[in-house]
Design a protein around this motif. Structure first.
Motif, mmCIF file in Angstrom:
data_model
loop_
_atom_site.group_PDB
_atom_site.id
_atom_site.type_symbol
_atom_site.label_atom_id
_atom_site.label_comp_id
_atom_site.label_asym_id
_atom_site.label_seq_id
_atom_site.Cartn_x
_atom_site.Cartn_y
_atom_site.Cartn_z
ATOM 1 N N ARG A 12 0.829 -1.213 0.000
ATOM 2 C CA ARG A 12 0.000 0.000 0.000
ATOM 3 C C ARG A 12 0.859 1.258 0.000
ATOM 4 N NH1 ARG A 12 -5.356 0.442 3.788
ATOM 5 N NH2 ARG A 12 -6.354 2.163 2.649
ATOM 6 N N ARG A 13 2.023 1.163 0.589
ATOM 7 C CA ARG A 13 2.924 2.329 0.646
ATOM 8 C C ARG A 13 3.556 2.613 -0.712
ATOM 9 N NH1 ARG A 13 8.192 2.943 4.693
ATOM 10 N NH2 ARG A 13 8.888 4.985 3.903
ATOM 11 N N TYR A 14 3.838 1.539 -1.475
ATOM 12 C CA TYR A 14 4.589 1.708 -2.725
ATOM 13 C C TYR A 14 3.728 1.690 -3.982
ATOM 14 C CZ TYR A 14 8.909 1.278 -0.077
ATOM 15 O OH TYR A 14 9.926 1.506 0.810
ATOM 16 N N TRP A 15 2.459 1.327 -3.875
ATOM 17 C CA TRP A 15 1.590 1.310 -5.055
ATOM 18 C C TRP A 15 0.380 2.188 -4.809
ATOM 19 C CZ3 TRP A 15 -3.414 -0.947 -6.207
ATOM 20 C CH2 TRP A 15 -3.729 -0.945 -7.574
ATOM 21 N N SER A 16 0.230 3.207 -5.651
ATOM 22 C CA SER A 16 -0.887 4.155 -5.501
ATOM 23 C C SER A 16 -1.905 3.998 -6.597
ATOM 24 C CB SER A 16 -0.341 5.591 -5.503
ATOM 25 O OG SER A 16 0.407 5.856 -6.679
#
Length: 388
Positions: A380-384
């Motif tokens: 979730r942090r690296y894929w928006s």
């Protein structure tokens, strides 16, 4: 017209019903057929265990082949035809080696058909305006129906009824695969090769996705391997155990029909996978306490989150993050990750520790769910959103 009743959704759902109708007869009842053929209990375990490696191979290669040929419907139809033919020929097998080869051949069927059908249905839903879950729900419903119907048929006419049911479903699957609304031949210039699949599998965001959904969904391997055995050890009757298996699948069907699309839209693909992992930590931790009565039924109801919500989140992630020309390949990598290697590992580990730990074996499942949750939070942090 309701999206669930659109002709395209019904045609896609019919193929799922046939695939999972066959699977609902195969998983619980095929060991009975093998036993009646003459295999010992140890041989039945060996033959079915060998199929794990075939399923991993099929889940990785056949979806890629479907993308490479640009002919997803045709590949599903061919696999269905091969499966129906091999099962139809089983009564004529007299040699154990030939039976083993036939068992390996049938191991290609479901991991080859399901990922490609998922890709077809996801594309059809986008093109014709229906949610993936309303088509996939027919598969869950058919699985439950097959459990009960084939169980009754076997009780009345013998274990060969499982084979007859599987053959009928797979032969019908040939035609419904060719009628699937998810698309025809792909132009040759856009078809992926092995290099494209390797590049996809090496992308950090996609690897995080595989770890998140893989560990979350494969945590069910402990339940698949020892759920019934442990419940019987706790004193539950066979009929009650059967209902405990059917109950969460029935709830899963309702969720996919009614709320699946809304839940994934609200949570987002990665959020849905994370929620499934968190629910898995809760579910398997509670199972370590050997719950009975109403609490056990409540814990079983968590299956709609630990499996269905995570699965729908994975389908939505692939639809957003992966090029359509690689959709079947991505589905195969996802399927092989949780349906093959990691689930096999979970079942193997549970086999080693269950004799000593009993219900505490579910602790291994809780750890796997926690690992999936952690990977989802990192993802979730690296894929928006958007292609990886």
């Amino acid at each position: 017209m309701s999206a669930a009743l659109k002709p395209q959704a019904l045609r896609a759902g019919a193929l799922y019903a046939l695939i999972f109708g066959a699977l609902g007869a195969h998983l619980p009842f095929w060991p009975l057929w093998l036993s009646e053929w003459g295999l010992s209990a140890a041989e039945v375990g060996f033959y079915t265990g060998c199929g794990v490696f075939v399923r991993i191979f099929a889940g990785l290669t056949l979806p890629l082949l479907a993308d490479r040929l640009g002919a997803r419907r045709q590949v599903v139809a061919i696999i269905s035809a091969i499966g129906a033919t091999v099962f139809a020929l089983h009564p004529y097998i007299e040699d154990r080696t030939v039976l083993l080869l036939a068992t390996l051949a049938t191991g290609l069927v479901y991991p080859g058909m399901i990922p490609v059908t998922d890709a077809l249905t996801s594309a059809a839903g986008r093109a014709h305006g229906f949610a993936f879950g309303v088509a996939r729900a027919w598969g869950s419903l058919a699985f439950v129906v097959a459990n009960f119907a084939v169980g009754w048929l076997i009780g009345s006419y013998g274990a060969d009824m499982a084979r007859v049911w599987i053959v009928a479903c797979l032969f019908a699957g040939i035609f419904f695969a060719l009628l699937h609304p998810g698309g025809g031949l792909t132009p040759a210039g856009t078809r992926p090769g092995m290099r494209d699949a390797v590049l996809l599998a090496r992308k950090p965001v996609f690897v995080l996705f595989l770890l998140a959904i893989g560990f979350s969904e494969a945590s069910h391997g402990v339940y698949y391997a020892y759920g019934s055995v442990h419940w019987r050890a706790l004193g539950l009757e066979t009929g009650t155990i059967g209902l405990l298996w059917a109950f969460p699948v029935a709830l899963e069907t309702l969720l996919m029909f009614l709320l699946g699309a809304a839940i994934v839209q609200r949570l987002g693909p990665v959020g849905a996978i994370a929620v499934a992992g968190a629910a898995g930590v809760l579910r398997w931790s509670l199972m370590m306490t050997d719950p009975l009565g109403p609490l056990l039924w409540a814990v079983q109801a968590l299956h709609i989150v630990t499996f269905a919500v995570g699965y729908l989140g994975a389908i939505a992630f692939i639809a957003e993050a992966v090029e359509d020309r690689l959709a079947s390949t991505a589905q195969g990598l996802f399927g092989a990750a949780f349906g093959g290697f990691l689930t096999a590992c979970a079942m193997a580990v549970s086999g080693l520790i269950y004799p000593a730990l009993g219900g505490l074996t579910y602790g291994a499942a809780a750890v796997m769910s926690a690992t999936g949750l952690f990977a989802a939070l990192v993802l979730r942090r690296y894929w928006s959103g958007g292609p990886v």
